[in-house]
Write an enzyme that holds these catalytic residues in place. Structure first.
Site, PDB file in Angstrom:
ATOM      1  N   HIS A  67     -20.422  16.479  27.643  1.00 46.57           N
ATOM      2  CA  HIS A  67     -21.862  16.700  27.778  1.00 46.57           C
ATOM      3  C   HIS A  67     -22.550  15.413  28.192  1.00 46.57           C
ATOM      4  CE1 HIS A  67     -20.735  15.834  23.606  1.00 46.57           C
ATOM      5  NE2 HIS A  67     -21.848  15.127  23.515  1.00 46.57           N
ATOM      6  N   CYS A 173     -19.826  13.326   9.917  1.00 44.48           N
ATOM      7  CA  CYS A 173     -18.811  12.503  10.578  1.00 44.48           C
ATOM      8  C   CYS A 173     -19.488  11.279  11.198  1.00 44.48           C
ATOM      9  CB  CYS A 173     -18.054  13.295  11.641  1.00 44.48           C
ATOM     10  SG  CYS A 173     -19.071  13.925  12.986  1.00 44.48           S
TER      11      CYS A 173
END
Length: 652
Positions: A67, A173
């Site tokens: 992306h 994360c």
């Protein structure tokens, strides 16, 4: 949200032929340009490839989600490629991932913080559901593919399920994107299969999503922290049994995590303001907790290293055409008649200034991980001591900062002391505000001051004196032995006090034309280049990634900074695994330097960066030594870490 509304049948390509990920991305971008969704192929391609350098966009089960955000994008959209032949060489969170389905997401610059992450989270969540990915792979037309994007392919009953227990969870994360959402979906799915209600709060790149309310937390039976960094606002979970694990664990052990939280938790979240995670002695909790604290500190420190190295690198590269690379620090360039020299001088100084805050940021967030906000102040002060800022402000000449070892010691101490004080000091309700605002900062900072004053600074000062005497006494023992001593000291702490002591002595010997700087300049660059190279080639050597995602990001930075002689880029590896990294660095530096010296390489000038290499006598010997040292560090790191991973997998 309706995922299918973010694309078009013309943007879904089947049976795509490609030999690597770049070819796949280029085909999808060309299709976006053809359909009028982007204004410039090259501009958007650059944005996507820059994002690829940050962390892997390959996920699991044959999926990849590259992306990019760019001003060239006219409308938020994604394109899809289903490959005829799966690609093995696509960096992924699952080392065995063979990419066959690719979603390329294009985001306008103005929507970077909203649509971007919503699409990523929606895709990540859906793709964790049984049958979803398989259904997409089985479709025969783009229209069928788009139809299935928003179809719930699970066979779960739609009726309201009755739960006897409730477990809450926090997932986070290092980058806060895919794994954060996939771990959440995995826990919720495992909970439904066990008959346990699981509610998950995602602490991702877009902040806290699905935040757990006080009422939900109060009623919960246990909490799971599936995080690679310290969870935010831990104080909300005080009194709850908890399990602490890595964010990837729920993807393969979701049921086990839930059952452990309910039946055999790691401990109970304690405290009012800081809500410490106190583990049982049998679970190896102290070591695991300290490791997580260090990882949290590293994740916040890496951007500081990158920013500092970038500023210095730009300055030095800009000075190369004028032959001023090693003179930029001279104060005369601060007031030079050439404005470009002034800018380059201050840009170089600016990079050095940013580096000064590397250890304060690291130690502050190590302490934060252990004691929440109560540890930030004393942790930051400890890191400032480790970086030698006190010598600057106190105008102490010749002061020896304790470097990364000092930051590690002082950061952990600040966290544990602040947590201890927060747990043990009990005040009346009317005086509660004094504890986090006055008492804890005052006492913890005082502890850090005395620890640094009487132990940390003297110990590293003593090491410096011992090292200086050792190197000076070795001056007559032979070229190779002296090269090995200088190289080992240089590689030990990557810019720390021992490194600087070795540098001062080596430069002095060279200035008196007693002994050249060959070993010194090689040892500076061998470690960062070697460890950086390891993060790039590990998958080719052992067939999988052996470094965590955040260390792979640090590795790219270390590799680049190594060529411009900034060894600090490798510090995150030393902080994460000092018992592995330090010995390998030392041996690699010794092998490389000794090889170059034996073959006749000679460098009298303090020019370790790549632009100083042409000034070496017998450059071929210098390059051979460099290759020997770098290769040893890269390969040894890969094989040692691969062996550790395999052992952990056998034990799992």
């Amino acid at each position: 949200m309706g995922i299918r509304n973010m694309t078009h049948p013309n943007l879904v390509l089947f049976d795509v032929e490609a030999n690597n990920k770049e070819q796949v991305i280029q085909q999808l971008i060309s299709n976006l340009y053809k359909e009028g969704y982007i204004d410039s192929e090259q501009t958007f391609l650059k944005a996507v490839l820059q994002r690829e350098e940050v962390s892997p966009t390959g996920l699991e089960k044959g999926l990849a989600i590259p992306h990019g955000k760019s001003c060239a994008v006219n409308k938020a959209v994604f394109a899809v490629a289903r490959l005829r032949t799966p690609l093995e060489e696509w960096p992924s969170i699952d080392p065995g991932n063979r990419v066959q389905l690719v979603f390329l997401i294009a985001i306008p610059e103005s929507e970077a913080g909203t649509t971007h992450l919503k699409i990523l989270s929606a895709l990540s969540t859906n793709l964790m559901r049984d049958g979803y990915l398989e259904g997409l792979m089985a479709t025969e037309t783009p229209e069928q593919f788009l139809h299935l994007l928003d179809v719930d392919t699970t066979n779960e009953p739609k009726t309201e399920q009755e739960f006897t227990k409730t477990v809450i969870a926090v997932t986070a994360c290092a980058t806060g994107i895919a794994h954060t959402y996939m771990a959440a979906e995995a826990l919720e799915k495992a909970g439904r299969e066990l008959g346990v209600k699981v509610l998950v709060e995602k602490q991702g790149a877009n902040g806290i999503e699905d935040q757990l309310s006080p009422e939900v937390i109060k009623k919960a039976d246990a909490v799971i922290f599936a995080t690679d960094i310290a969870p935010k606002q831990k104080e909300r979970f005080a009194g709850k049994p908890f399990v602490q694990t890595r964010v990837a664990e729920p993807l393969r052990k979701g049921k086990e995590m839930i059952q452990k939280a309910l039946n055999n938790p790691d401990g109970v979240v304690e405290g009012v303001e800081s809500a410490e995670l106190t583990t049982s002695s049998s679970g190896g909790g102290f070591f695991r907790e300290a490791v997580q604290a260090v990882m949290t500190g590293i994740s916040y420190m890496i951007p500081v290293i990158v920013a500092a190295g970038l500023m210095m690198g730009i300055a030095k590269l800009g000075a190369m055409p004028f032959g001023l690379v090693n003179e930029l620090g001279d104060p005369k360039y601060a007031t030079h008649s050439n404005e470009l020299f002034v800018i380059l001088h201050y840009l170089d100084m600016f990079g050095g200034l940013i580096f000064k805050f590397m250890y304060p940021i690291f130690a502050a967030f190590v302490a934060y991980s252990l004691a929440d906000r109560a540890g930030l102040v004393s942790g930051f002060i400890g890191g400032a001591f480790a970086g030698g800022l006190h010598y600057t402000f106190w105008a102490v000449e010749g002061g020896i900062p304790s470097g990364f070892l000092g930051a590690l010691i002082l950061g952990l101490t600040a966290g544990y002391v602040s947590r201890f004080l927060n747990q043990k000091i009990q005040l009346s309700k009317n005086l509660q505000a004094m504890k986090p605002m006055l008492i804890i900062p005052a006492i913890s900072v005082l502890v850090i001051f005395f620890l640094n004053f009487y132990i940390v600074d003297p110990v590293f000062g003593g090491l410096n004196i011992v090292l200086r005497n050792w190197i000076e006494s070795a001056a007559g023992t032979g070229d190779v032995i002296l090269a090995a001593i200088i190289a080992s000291a240089t590689a030990f702490d990557l810019g720390g006090p021992i490194n600087k002591a070795a540098g001062a002595i080596a430069i002095g010997l060279a200035a008196d034309h007693v002994y050249p700087l060959t070993a010194r300049v090689l040892a500076i660059v061998i470690s960062p280049i070697g460890i950086g190279l390891a993060t790039v080639v590990d998958k080719y050597i052992v067939g999988r990634r052996v470094f965590d995602e955040d260390l792979r990001i640090a590795g790219n930075t270390s590799l680049l900074l190594g060529f411009i002689a900034i060894s600090e880029g490798a510090i995150p590896f030393m902080l994460r695994n000092p018992l592995i990294t330090i010995p390998i660095n030392i041996i690699g530096a010794i092998l490389g330097s000794a090889t170059a010296v034996l073959l006749g390489a000679v460098q009298w000038l303090p020019l370790p960066a790549i632009w100083g290499w042409p000034m070496v006598e017998n450059l071929w010997a210098y390059i051979v030594g460099l290759v020997v040292g770098v290769s040893f560090i890269a390969l040894t790191n890969i094989f040692v870490r691969f062996s550790i991973l395999k052992r952990k997998e056998r034990q799992a």
